[in-house]
Scaffold this active site. Structure first.
Site, PDB file in Angstrom:
ATOM      1  N   ASP A 107       7.484  16.321  -7.176  1.00  0.00           N
ATOM      2  CA  ASP A 107       7.409  15.604  -5.893  1.00  0.00           C
ATOM      3  C   ASP A 107       8.260  16.271  -4.820  1.00  0.00           C
ATOM      4  O   ASP A 107       7.957  16.168  -3.630  1.00  0.00           O
ATOM      5  CB  ASP A 107       7.874  14.160  -6.068  1.00  0.00           C
ATOM      6  CG  ASP A 107       6.841  13.289  -6.760  1.00  0.00           C
ATOM      7  OD1 ASP A 107       5.714  13.788  -6.979  1.00  0.00           O
ATOM      8  OD2 ASP A 107       7.151  12.132  -7.077  1.00  0.00           O
ATOM      9  N   HIS A 149      15.064   8.418   0.407  1.00  0.00           N
ATOM     10  CA  HIS A 149      15.171   8.390  -1.055  1.00  0.00           C
ATOM     11  C   HIS A 149      16.235   9.334  -1.603  1.00  0.00           C
ATOM     12  O   HIS A 149      16.634   9.174  -2.766  1.00  0.00           O
ATOM     13  CB  HIS A 149      13.830   8.758  -1.698  1.00  0.00           C
ATOM     14  CG  HIS A 149      12.733   7.773  -1.448  1.00  0.00           C
ATOM     15  ND1 HIS A 149      12.845   6.434  -1.739  1.00  0.00           N
ATOM     16  CD2 HIS A 149      11.475   7.938  -0.926  1.00  0.00           C
ATOM     17  CE1 HIS A 149      11.718   5.813  -1.418  1.00  0.00           C
ATOM     18  NE2 HIS A 149      10.874   6.710  -0.917  1.00  0.00           N
ATOM     19  N   GLY A 157      11.479  11.480  -4.185  1.00  0.00           N
ATOM     20  CA  GLY A 157      10.429  10.983  -3.302  1.00  0.00           C
ATOM     21  C   GLY A 157      10.219  11.793  -2.041  1.00  0.00           C
ATOM     22  O   GLY A 157      10.136  11.227  -0.945  1.00  0.00           O
ATOM     23  N   ASP A 184       9.370   1.322   5.985  1.00  0.00           N
ATOM     24  CA  ASP A 184       8.549   2.185   5.134  1.00  0.00           C
ATOM     25  C   ASP A 184       7.976   1.335   4.006  1.00  0.00           C
ATOM     26  O   ASP A 184       8.575   0.350   3.588  1.00  0.00           O
ATOM     27  CB  ASP A 184       9.472   3.283   4.575  1.00  0.00           C
ATOM     28  CG  ASP A 184       8.748   4.434   3.927  1.00  0.00           C
ATOM     29  OD1 ASP A 184       8.149   4.219   2.855  1.00  0.00           O
ATOM     30  OD2 ASP A 184       8.797   5.559   4.451  1.00  0.00           O
ATOM     31  N   HIS A 186       7.862   2.126   0.982  1.00  0.00           N
ATOM     32  CA  HIS A 186       8.697   2.335  -0.197  1.00  0.00           C
ATOM     33  C   HIS A 186      10.110   1.814   0.047  1.00  0.00           C
ATOM     34  O   HIS A 186      10.631   1.911   1.157  1.00  0.00           O
ATOM     35  CB  HIS A 186       8.746   3.825  -0.557  1.00  0.00           C
ATOM     36  CG  HIS A 186       7.408   4.412  -0.865  1.00  0.00           C
ATOM     37  ND1 HIS A 186       6.677   5.109   0.077  1.00  0.00           N
ATOM     38  CD2 HIS A 186       6.655   4.377  -1.991  1.00  0.00           C
ATOM     39  CE1 HIS A 186       5.524   5.491  -0.460  1.00  0.00           C
ATOM     40  NE2 HIS A 186       5.482   5.054  -1.708  1.00  0.00           N
ATOM     41  N   ASP A 272       3.891   4.914   6.391  1.00  0.00           N
ATOM     42  CA  ASP A 272       3.009   4.703   5.238  1.00  0.00           C
ATOM     43  C   ASP A 272       2.750   3.225   4.995  1.00  0.00           C
ATOM     44  O   ASP A 272       1.990   2.865   4.093  1.00  0.00           O
ATOM     45  CB  ASP A 272       3.558   5.375   3.984  1.00  0.00           C
ATOM     46  CG  ASP A 272       5.030   5.105   3.745  1.00  0.00           C
ATOM     47  OD1 ASP A 272       5.627   4.298   4.489  1.00  0.00           O
ATOM     48  OD2 ASP A 272       5.605   5.727   2.825  1.00  0.00           O
ATOM     49  N   TYR A 311       1.355   9.434   5.444  1.00  0.00           N
ATOM     50  CA  TYR A 311       0.610  10.517   4.797  1.00  0.00           C
ATOM     51  C   TYR A 311      -0.830  10.638   5.269  1.00  0.00           C
ATOM     52  O   TYR A 311      -1.526  11.551   4.843  1.00  0.00           O
ATOM     53  CB  TYR A 311       0.713  10.340   3.274  1.00  0.00           C
ATOM     54  CG  TYR A 311       2.160  10.203   2.874  1.00  0.00           C
ATOM     55  CD1 TYR A 311       3.004  11.311   2.877  1.00  0.00           C
ATOM     56  CD2 TYR A 311       2.713   8.959   2.604  1.00  0.00           C
ATOM     57  CE1 TYR A 311       4.351  11.188   2.583  1.00  0.00           C
ATOM     58  CE2 TYR A 311       4.065   8.825   2.308  1.00  0.00           C
ATOM     59  CZ  TYR A 311       4.870   9.949   2.298  1.00  0.00           C
ATOM     60  OH  TYR A 311       6.215   9.825   2.029  1.00  0.00           O
TER      61      TYR A 311
END
EC number: 3.5.1.98
Length: 493
Positions: A107, A149, A157, A184, A186, A272, A311
């Site tokens: 990643d 992250h 991430g 976000d 996440h 995202d 993304y």
């Protein structure tokens, strides 16, 4: 040190704010690799929209000075920073043990110019914090930042350096309390973990929870020790729409601002969480996402806006362009102007796109339970924490001593770029990304790579941040402060 929340003059939300915008023209050239969903090219697309909508002329535009090793080491481990500086695609096979140790590979791949990329996006975020600390703007913007992250000793991430933690540490030189808000999709695990045991930073994250990267961010994770109740997590399910999102966002953030009374706010605007994101599963419109920016702006507190995930890059550019307009108090036309990336936005060529008809799995009952629980936690904070007043530590010194910069402020509406620090760009073998290749399964096995959240057991993280939060009483020499060169002093001196 600022002890109050309303450090800007009180003004209606419609009043324009002074905005500083950080952008490096090279940032769009960095390339994570074929098939990787993270595309720095989206930052260049955003900048092109800002230019052609005429928004740049309303801001002071800065090229960030790159963060130095010692700046990054205010949070990150020395050996991790040294690794990022030295690793290259050509040498990575000789360092397999270190790649595994620092979670670099899948990643978080090694690519050409990796360390320069980290220096650039971190320099922009810390630079924005410096501008805010010196009251040189009301809102600072760095869409290349927001990589939430990254941990003290490892990448995670798609994030290598945690520019957000570094920017917050800079803001804490001036402000007793700093609020971090993350929209976000996440969980903002790296930032939460860094400040989990302090009452000087409150972290609030709105995110997808349940079998989803990074696997942390339960509503029951509330902080520890002095930081108990200073971490708020808002776990959400698939398909949340604008109405449901703001049913939680506005009451919770409103109460946070009332109780915590931050001197500055950092808002991570990961895109995202928009409808149609190729890795996301929320259903927010661009206006709904931007309403978070508008709401935070309305409190009239120094505000740092950062990027993050996102993304489906045409929608990321749309979103951050519109949110820059919100920061400025300018309503941007829906009809998109002609520009070099115009064809990305067909067939409608508009700034806004309609959300989908996906199911909203967030029932009103569930939302009410979450809201009630978090407001109950906030009610336990009767008063904002008090911090003993100390002399303000030295400000960020972004250049080397021998460099001669006059630090003159330039506001040139006829220029797309007011470069504060002239520096010779070192040629790098970075590749230009234009198309969006298909996703090759990245993030599909995120849970396998997800670690148990270290929390308090990660004493190294706690000690690092507590040391940085213990603001030095060393007197700042204002004559030697280079405001335009936006990185941080090493507090360990």
């Amino acid at each position: 040190m600022d002890s109050g929340s309303n450090s800007l003059p009180s003004a209606p939300d419609g009043v324009k704010r002074k905005v500083c915008y950080f952008y490096d023209p090279e940032v769009g050239n960095y390339y994570y690799g074929q098939g990787h969903p993270m595309k720095p090219h989206r930052i260049r697309m955003t900048h092109a929209l800002l230019a052609h909508y005429g928004l740049l002329q309303h801001m002071q535009v800065h090229k960030p000075f790159p963060a130095r090793d010692r700046d990054l080491c205010r949070f990150h481990a020395d050996d991790y920073v040294a690794f990022l500086r030295s690793i290259t695609p050509e040498t990575q096979q000789d360092h397999l043990r270190q790649l595994k140790r620092f979670n670099v590979g899948e990643d978080c791949p090694v690519f050409d110019g990796l360390y320069s990329f980290c220096q650039t996006y971190a320099g922009g975020s810390v630079g924005g914090a410096v501008k805010l600390n010196h009251d040189q703007c009301d809102i600072a913007v760095n869409w290349a930042g927001g990589l939430h992250h990254a941990k003290k000793c490892e990448a995670s991430g798609f994030c290598y350096v945690n520019d957000i933690v570094l920017a917050i540490l800079e803001l804490l030189k001036q402000h007793e309390r700093v609020l971090y808000v993350d929209i976000d999709i996440h969980h903002g695990d790296g930032v939460e973990e860094a400040f989990y045991t302090t009452d000087r930073v409150m972290t609030v994250s709105f995110h997808k929870f349940g079998d989803y990267f990074p696997g942390t961010g339960d509503v029951r994770d509330i902080g520890y020790g002095k930081g108990k109740y200073y971490s708020l997590n808002v776990p959400l399910d698939d398909g949340i729409d604008d109405e449901s999102y703001h049913f939680l966002f506005k009451p919770i953030i409103g109460k946070v601002m009332e109780v915590f009374r931050p001197g500055a706010v950092v808002l991570q605007c990961g895109a995202d969480s928009l409808s149609g994101d190729r890795l996301g599963c929320f259903n927010l419109s661009i206006r709904g996402h931007a309403e978070c920016v508008r709401y935070m702006r309305s409190f009239n507190v120094p505000l740092l806006l950062l990027g993050g995930g996102g993304y489906t890059i045409r929608n990321v550019a749309r979103c951050w362009c519109y949110e820059t307009g919100v920061a400025l108090g300018i309503e941007v036309d829906d009809k998109m102007p002609q520009h070099e990336y115009y064809e990305y936005f067909g067939p409608d060529y508009t700034l806004h796109v309609a959300p989908s008809n996906m199911e909203n799995k967030n029932s009103r009952h569930l939302l009410e339970e979450i809201q009630s629980k978090l407001l109950e936690n906030l009610s336990r904070l009767q008063h904002a924490p008090s911090v003993q007043f100390q002399e303000r530590p030295p400000d960020s010194d972004l250049g080397e001593a021998e460099e001669d910069h006059d630090g003159d402020e330039t506001w040139d509406p006829d220029s797309d770029m007011d470069v504060d620090v002239e520096r010779e760009l070192v040629p790098s073998k970075v590749k230009k990304e234009i198309v969006e290749p298909q996703l090759n399964g990245l993030f599909q096995d995120d849970q396998r790579r997800s670690r148990e959240h270290l929390r308090v057991s990660d004493t190294a993280v706690a000690e690092t941040c507590m040391k940085a939060l213990d603001i030095s009483s060393q007197k700042a020499d204002e004559d030697n402060v280079k405001v335009e060169q936006n990185t941080v002093n090493d507090l360990t001196k």
